[in-house]
Design a protein around this motif. Sequence first.
Motif: not given
Lengths: 292, 44
Positions: A61-68, A70-75
Amino acid sequence: MTAAGHDRGVGKGVDQPSTADAPADSPYSGNQNGGRGSAITDSASKDHPVGTESKLTRRLGVAALVAMAATLFFGLIVSGPEVYQRDAARLFYVHLPSVAVAYSGFTITLIGSVLYLMKKSIFWDLVAGAAAEIGVIFTAFVLITGMLWGKPTWGVYWQWSPRLTSTAVMFVMYIGYLAVRNLELPAEVRSQRAAVLGVINIANVFVVHFSIQWWRGLHQGQTLGVDTQLDGMMLFSLFLGMVAFMTTGAWLLVHRFRLGWLQHQQSKMLLETAIAERNAEAKTATAYGQGA
Amino acid sequence: MHWEFVFAGYGVVLGGIILYATLLITRGRKVGAKLPPERRQFLD
């Protein structure tokens, strides 16, 4: 995701009971603390969490949250607009990863269904069902983000082109699969029928995937390949989206599987309690008959 | 340009994931609370 001590075979003729079926005064009813939480909730050891959470799900869950994030920030911020589609192309970072999760879910359903048919193990039946549900949800995301991307790009939300039509058919076929899993049938029959459908349905996943090569339509061709012309930052944002969505999909899959497992255990427990009660009644009646 | 479509798409996806995860976790706790510890063991 593995459940400890899982049994082989499905309880015959047992329908999934509602959670409300447990007697209010049952030691496992969860109503013993003035409705503020059960005795089990309070006394549950860390090894036996009450719900579907564990160390694994927390990490995922923590990994998914961090990756999500980052996706929002970069996307949405770092990555620039596309030359022709401008900012609408940013939907790409959630559209394509959703497709990847949906395909993965349906592939796991196929594997679970085949293994269920071979081993008749409830474990694989539950894995197949959980993965199909995740697949259906992410297919819905694919259809919605695709339509929202289509309006500014093609001028229409929807067109019955091969890729769109086959994706809609795939969505409906797997909803059908989930409907079969909820039919009022003996559990073994239901699991068997669902497994057969889980195998048959995969054919349409191939149709969806290759539809852009087999037929002409509005949908663009293959995005990722040897001749990919994506800008470096766009490619990186897409990669982040893939990681975020696959991690989220795995996290949801573990939770969904465990929920199915807990429901199966509840169903089994209620059946065992009912059998024990009937046996006790039969013994009492026999003793009474002998006494008379 | 077309940010409204972008935000709608991201909103649907993220909102959908949060809603589904919340439903799964709360339902899991509800069902798990009715089971004895030995029936809710998971191996990580």
